[in-house]
Enzyme design. Structure first.
Site, PDB file in Angstrom:
ATOM      1  N   LYS A  99     -53.777  36.948  -0.436  1.00 34.10           N
ATOM      2  CA  LYS A  99     -54.228  36.109  -1.498  1.00 34.10           C
ATOM      3  C   LYS A  99     -54.906  36.859  -2.542  1.00 34.10           C
ATOM      4  O   LYS A  99     -55.348  38.192  -2.103  1.00 34.10           O
ATOM      5  CB  LYS A  99     -55.846  35.582  -0.771  1.00 34.10           C
ATOM      6  CG  LYS A  99     -56.501  34.765  -1.393  1.00 34.10           C
ATOM      7  CD  LYS A  99     -57.915  34.708  -1.378  1.00 34.10           C
ATOM      8  CE  LYS A  99     -58.560  36.072  -1.885  1.00 34.10           C
ATOM      9  NZ  LYS A  99     -59.876  36.519  -1.723  1.00 34.10           N
ATOM     10  N   ARG A 138     -55.111  -5.870  -1.850  1.00 33.75           N
ATOM     11  CA  ARG A 138     -53.950  -5.964  -0.764  1.00 33.75           C
ATOM     12  C   ARG A 138     -53.523  -4.469  -0.291  1.00 33.75           C
ATOM     13  O   ARG A 138     -53.211  -4.559   0.672  1.00 33.75           O
ATOM     14  CB  ARG A 138     -53.030  -6.600  -1.407  1.00 33.75           C
ATOM     15  CG  ARG A 138     -52.841  -8.125  -1.393  1.00 33.75           C
ATOM     16  CD  ARG A 138     -51.844  -9.001  -2.255  1.00 33.75           C
ATOM     17  NE  ARG A 138     -52.226  -8.811  -3.823  1.00 33.75           N
ATOM     18  CZ  ARG A 138     -51.423  -9.257  -4.685  1.00 33.75           C
ATOM     19  NH1 ARG A 138     -50.342  -9.831  -4.319  1.00 33.75           N
ATOM     20  NH2 ARG A 138     -51.503  -8.975  -6.115  1.00 33.75           N
ATOM     21  N   ARG A 146     -59.361  57.200  14.046  1.00 30.60           N
ATOM     22  CA  ARG A 146     -59.408  56.773  15.310  1.00 30.60           C
ATOM     23  C   ARG A 146     -59.892  57.764  16.457  1.00 30.60           C
ATOM     24  O   ARG A 146     -59.827  58.742  16.064  1.00 30.60           O
ATOM     25  CB  ARG A 146     -57.784  56.084  15.573  1.00 30.60           C
ATOM     26  CG  ARG A 146     -56.970  57.478  15.681  1.00 30.60           C
ATOM     27  CD  ARG A 146     -55.652  56.823  15.693  1.00 30.60           C
ATOM     28  NE  ARG A 146     -54.605  58.054  16.012  1.00 30.60           N
ATOM     29  CZ  ARG A 146     -53.496  58.068  15.520  1.00 30.60           C
ATOM     30  NH1 ARG A 146     -52.738  57.204  14.992  1.00 30.60           N
ATOM     31  NH2 ARG A 146     -52.906  59.029  15.927  1.00 30.60           N
TER      32      ARG A 146
HETATM   33  C1  UD1 Z   1     -48.386 -10.564 -11.346  1.00 26.50           C
HETATM   34  C2  UD1 Z   1     -47.858 -11.784 -12.007  1.00 26.50           C
HETATM   35  C3  UD1 Z   1     -46.938 -12.253 -11.206  1.00 26.50           C
HETATM   36  C4  UD1 Z   1     -45.706 -11.253 -11.248  1.00 26.50           C
HETATM   37  C5  UD1 Z   1     -46.378 -10.052 -10.697  1.00 26.50           C
HETATM   38  C6  UD1 Z   1     -45.288  -8.755 -10.902  1.00 26.50           C
HETATM   39  C7  UD1 Z   1     -49.964 -12.868 -13.033  1.00 26.50           C
HETATM   40  C8  UD1 Z   1     -50.963 -14.031 -12.601  1.00 26.50           C
HETATM   41  N1  UD1 Z   1     -49.005 -12.835 -12.088  1.00 26.50           N
HETATM   42  O1  UD1 Z   1     -48.867 -10.907 -10.063  1.00 26.50           O
HETATM   43  O2  UD1 Z   1     -46.264 -13.501 -11.978  1.00 26.50           O
HETATM   44  O3  UD1 Z   1     -44.294 -11.662 -10.499  1.00 26.50           O
HETATM   45  O4  UD1 Z   1     -47.470  -9.553 -11.342  1.00 26.50           O
HETATM   46  O5  UD1 Z   1     -45.503  -7.753  -9.909  1.00 26.50           O
HETATM   47  O6  UD1 Z   1     -50.125 -12.219 -13.945  1.00 26.50           O
HETATM   48  N2  UD1 Z   1     -55.196  -6.869 -13.861  1.00 26.50           N
HETATM   49  C9  UD1 Z   1     -56.079  -6.580 -15.072  1.00 26.50           C
HETATM   50  N3  UD1 Z   1     -57.281  -7.668 -14.914  1.00 26.50           N
HETATM   51  C10 UD1 Z   1     -57.166  -8.828 -14.003  1.00 26.50           C
HETATM   52  C11 UD1 Z   1     -56.374  -8.832 -13.073  1.00 26.50           C
HETATM   53  C12 UD1 Z   1     -55.260  -8.010 -12.787  1.00 26.50           C
HETATM   54  O7  UD1 Z   1     -55.917  -5.868 -15.603  1.00 26.50           O
HETATM   55  O8  UD1 Z   1     -58.067  -9.534 -14.135  1.00 26.50           O
HETATM   56  C13 UD1 Z   1     -53.842  -5.965 -13.896  1.00 26.50           C
HETATM   57  C14 UD1 Z   1     -53.726  -5.539 -12.368  1.00 26.50           C
HETATM   58  O9  UD1 Z   1     -54.680  -4.131 -12.514  1.00 26.50           O
HETATM   59  C15 UD1 Z   1     -52.282  -5.105 -12.402  1.00 26.50           C
HETATM   60  C16 UD1 Z   1     -51.843  -6.109 -13.338  1.00 26.50           C
HETATM   61  O10 UD1 Z   1     -52.753  -6.778 -13.997  1.00 26.50           O
HETATM   62  O11 UD1 Z   1     -51.934  -3.986 -12.692  1.00 26.50           O
HETATM   63  C17 UD1 Z   1     -51.146  -7.464 -12.350  1.00 26.50           C
HETATM   64  O12 UD1 Z   1     -52.242  -7.635 -11.244  1.00 26.50           O
HETATM   65  P1  UD1 Z   1     -51.811  -8.212 -10.097  1.00 26.50           P
HETATM   66  O13 UD1 Z   1     -53.048  -8.519  -9.153  1.00 26.50           O
HETATM   67  O14 UD1 Z   1     -51.023  -7.024  -9.473  1.00 26.50           O
HETATM   68  O15 UD1 Z   1     -50.876  -9.379 -10.148  1.00 26.50           O
HETATM   69  P2  UD1 Z   1     -49.660 -10.005  -9.110  1.00 26.50           P
HETATM   70  O16 UD1 Z   1     -50.351 -10.697  -8.369  1.00 26.50           O
HETATM   71  O17 UD1 Z   1     -48.923  -8.743  -8.721  1.00 26.50           O
HETATM   72 MG    MG Z   2     -49.116  -6.648  -8.809  1.00 25.23          MG
END
Ligand code: UD1
Ligand code: MG
Length: 509
Positions: free
Chosen positions: A381, A45, A470
């Protein structure tokens, strides 16, 4: 720092290694706790070629902010799950004591935890944080852990209440204290959409209870991912204790999924930093226009005018004044330093009582000794400007050393570059360089010497000498008066020619 063993995920490769620095882990009060930072996602996003957790907010990457919030807990281990741009993310946490685990492919937050399982060893409790919620405070994490321990819970969720909860997973409570499930935004019924207590993605889990619950979670969502949030319903329906603790400050739960989220989080970090400096005795005019990086320090009675930026490791002593629009990057200022409007100072040192600007550019390696003055429209510098020396206007001083109480006239430049190499200019104490002089380096001007204005100095000027290089001036007697007479007679002739009546032109048929 030694790059040690790698810990792999289910489909790992050897690119991500353990990053260790410091020795803090030897004295850990929370020996049964590990911290897991989920940082493998791409951040679709954000629409960026840079992994989400590497984006900066408040002067540091999101993932570094998360690590710094956790470090004071002195857990057994901090583990970062990395995947997208794994090497860069590992490098970002390398200066801290962090173990990195590779998740490839990235099949959801629950999958990320499963990948980290081996690295968590025999720890009893895991504090889990997303890599994209950088405003979390250490104190809040401590309180969450205390609630988890006290409640003997299987899971304790950090929640916040938001006026606009859209986009976040919602806490579905069952009774006063217990939680039944977390439902993702896309899975909510119309009534559940009204719920405004959200999941911050920050949790405490009792690991012995989490693993069997996670094993039961299926990728029942449109992304076909294993959601960590789904483990909550599994635990709750098995009769385990699941708690949710509301964070004292709702902003701590802000996740950075979009550029607008990043801007908001950055704004909050900057506000916190300004408040810290104001509490320490710094006056900040129109504070919302002033940007200060986290490592900046400033002493009492400093004044920052509107639009100032203090970046990197900048340090200000006491009673410094930084003029509007000035940008200081890793600059070290002593006491009573004045930086006038619109000056740019990078990796330079300004001793007590020095004055710079307006419109000055001090590049890397500039050192102003006490009470030296660099004024209007200047560039320096790698220049050492001696005690009480003055370079008042329109000069370039590069690869140069100036002694004390030396004065450089307007428009003087050190000619330090021959197209291939840089050369040095050395100017002694109490030297006077006349305006518009060119000092062609390498060249030395001795103590007490004078250089005549407009000179192109290509050879050394010994101490107490006058260097003059000069064309000699000659005055031609009566030349100007004669010139004026000639011009007047030309003008009279041209006027009379214009006023003569013209003969009518014959028309040709
Ligand atoms: C997530 C939560 C949501 C919460 C929100 C808060 C889930 C399914 N949803 O959604 O309930 O309200 O955070 O901000 O957990 N990541 C990994 N591996 C993956 C996927 C994600 O390490 O396979 C990490 C991402 O890098 C990120 C974090 O997990 O730092 C959260 O992932 P993100 O995609 O931001 O989840 P949200 O849609 O924000
Ligand atoms: Mg998130």
């Amino acid at each position: 720092m030694e790059i040690g063993r790698s810990v792999y995920g289910s489909v790992g490769s050897s690119i991500v290694k353990e990053a260790r620095a410091g020795e803090n882990s030897r004295t850990m009060p929370n020996k049964d706790v590990v911290i897991v930072i989920l940082a493998a996602g791409k951040g679709t996003r954000l629409k960026s070629s840079l992994a989400k957790v590497l984006h900066p907010a408040g002067g540091r990457s999101l993932v570094e902010q998360a690590v710094r919030a956790c470090a004071p807990l002195k857990a057994k281990e901090i583990v970062a799950v990395v995947g997208h741009q794994a090497e860069q993310v590992a490098a970002a946490v390398a200066p801290h004591e962090v173990l990195t685990v590779l998740q490839h492919p990235q099949n959801g937050t629950g999958h990320a935890m499963l990948v980290a399982k081996r690295a968590l060893g025999n720890a009893k409790i895991a504090i889990v944080l997303p890599g994209d919620a950088p405003l979390i405070r250490t104190e809040t994490l401590k309180a969450l852990l205390a609630t988890h321990r006290l409640g003997n819970a299987a899971a304790t969720i950090l929640s916040v209440v938001l006026a606009d909860p859209s986009g976040y997973g919602r806490i579905i409570r069952k009774g006063e204290t217990q939680v039944g499930a977390i439902k993702e935004d896309s899975q909510l019924t119309p009534e559940q959409r009204e719920l405004n207590e959200i999941n911050t993605s920050i949790y405490c889990f009792t690991l012995a209870k989490l693993w069997p619950a996670l094993a039961k979670v299926k990728p029942n969502n449109k992304h076909r991912e294993i959601y960590l949030t789904d483990a909550i319903a599994v635990l709750a329906s098995a009769g385990e204790t699941v708690l949710a603790q509301i964070a004292p400050d709702a902003r701590e739960g802000l996740g950075c999924n979009t550029r607008a989220d990043l801007a908001e989080v950055d704004r909050i970090f900057r506000e916190r930093k300004r408040e810290e400096l104001m509490a320490a005795g710094v006056t900040i005019q129109l504070p919302e226009t002033v940007l200060i990086d986290p490592d900046v320090r400033a002493g009492e009675d400093c004044t920052l005018e509107p639009g100032v930026q203090l970046l990197g490791s900048t340090r200000l002593g006491t009673r410094c004044q930084v003029g509007t629009g000035s940008v200081l990057h890793s600059a070290i200022l002593g006491d009573d330093v004045t930086v006038r409007a619109h000056s740019l100072i990078e990796e330079s040192r300004l001793e007590n009582g020095t004055i710079v600007g307006p419109f000055a550019r001090l590049r890397t390696g500039t050192h102003l000794k006490a009470r030296a003055r660099i004024s209007h429209s200047m560039e320096t510098k790698k220049a050492i400007i001696g005690e009480g020396a003055k370079v008042p206007h329109l000069s370039y001083i590069g690869d140069a050393k100036l002694g004390s109480k030396t004065n450089i006239g307007a428009g003087t430049i050190t000619c330090n570059y021959d197209g291939v190499h840089k050369h040095e200019t050395t100017i002694g104490n109490k030297v006077f360089i006349g305006s518009n002089s060119v000092l062609v380096a390498p060249v030395r001007i001795g103590d007490g010497a004078y250089v005549a204005a407009g000179s192109a100095i290509t050879e050394n000027v010994p101490a107490d000498c006058l260097g003059i290089a000069r064309g000699r001036q000659s005055n031609k007697k009566g030349w100007a008066a004669k010139k004026r007479r000639e011009l007047a007679s030309h003008q009279a002739h041209a006027k009379s020619a214009r006023n003569k009546p013209r003969k009518a032109k014959r028309r040709r048929r």
